[in-house]
Design an enzyme around this catalytic site. Sequence first.
Site, PDB file in Angstrom:
ATOM      1  N   ALA A  55       3.387   7.195 -21.514  1.00  0.00           N
ATOM      2  CA  ALA A  55       2.630   8.093 -20.636  1.00  0.00           C
ATOM      3  C   ALA A  55       3.341   8.436 -19.337  1.00  0.00           C
ATOM      4  O   ALA A  55       2.876   9.296 -18.594  1.00  0.00           O
ATOM      5  CB  ALA A  55       1.276   7.464 -20.312  1.00  0.00           C
ATOM      6  N   GLY A 111       3.906  12.718 -22.686  1.00  0.00           N
ATOM      7  CA  GLY A 111       2.903  11.718 -22.366  1.00  0.00           C
ATOM      8  C   GLY A 111       2.358  11.885 -20.956  1.00  0.00           C
ATOM      9  O   GLY A 111       1.152  11.724 -20.724  1.00  0.00           O
ATOM     10  N   TYR A 159      16.007   9.914 -37.243  1.00  0.00           N
ATOM     11  CA  TYR A 159      14.934  10.524 -36.451  1.00  0.00           C
ATOM     12  C   TYR A 159      13.969  11.283 -37.357  1.00  0.00           C
ATOM     13  O   TYR A 159      12.743  11.146 -37.236  1.00  0.00           O
ATOM     14  CB  TYR A 159      15.518  11.466 -35.400  1.00  0.00           C
TER      15      TYR A 159
END
Length: 302
Positions: free
Chosen positions: A20, A25, A173
């Site tokens: 976050a 985020g 990824y």
Amino acid sequence: MFDINAITSQEGRVAIVTGANVGLGFSTTHTLAKNGATVVMACRNADKANSAIAELKKNLPDADLVFMPLDLSDLKSVKRFAEQFLEQFDRLDLLINNAGVMVPPYQKTVDGFELQMGANYFGHFLLTSLLLPLLEKTGNARIVNLSSIAHRNGKIHFDDMHFEKRYSKMEAYGQSKLAMLMFSYELSRRLKEQGYSTIAVAAHPGVANTALSRYLPKPMIALLTPVAGLLLSSPEEGALPQIYAAVGEDIESGDYLGPNGFNEMRGKQPVKVKPRPHALDTEVSGRLWEVSLELTGAHYFD
């Protein structure tokens, strides 16, 4: 059409946002806190998290923000976070599995996972299992998993999931982000089978200009920097699909959200999108689920 300026009040609701303190985020946290939610900022670095809280409070002095340490690349840290959260809160309305790492040099987590698969997927898989009972107890809760357009070329390498034979940054990824998307669909199916009110959805940001790009090759960064504003969405734009997934009033379990622009690379409006067909392969997602239970020690629906 989703309007970020017309979100219904989130007063009394509790959200967890992993990662976050930066990028998507941070933007998601800002929007939720602005609309009254208590946001637990699940971050690895305490200094960066506290700096992010100070920055958010400049514009939102009354924001209800709580930092709790979480390192998704360490399953023990995931368990500690869940224990701490469950001790302090008696409800959880939104679990936003946002944090991630992209194309780093080859590394393994303390649990022996390739770093991207460990931090992006396995950590979130375990975290969700530990918090699911409280999500369901809260009622009409949502789990939002962050995927990527990189899922399009992704494959679950069951024969070498941790790339011990040959490491490709982008393949690893893509695998981790395909795993997050397949997890969303598989979890959605199982939640429905169990008659749960909790829903699971996925979102992707398109191609956003965030800290994830720090591991890209320097020549590529030099090439992209002058035109980043034209080719890449801002973190605020990139966060729109997962914000829509979290609070949109027409969201249903199993939805997948992304930007509305060309090839879903960027866009001013988040919309419901379709994954590549292989992301819907229930045989693969079922096998991934079983492997994930075994490797993380997670338990669902006990």
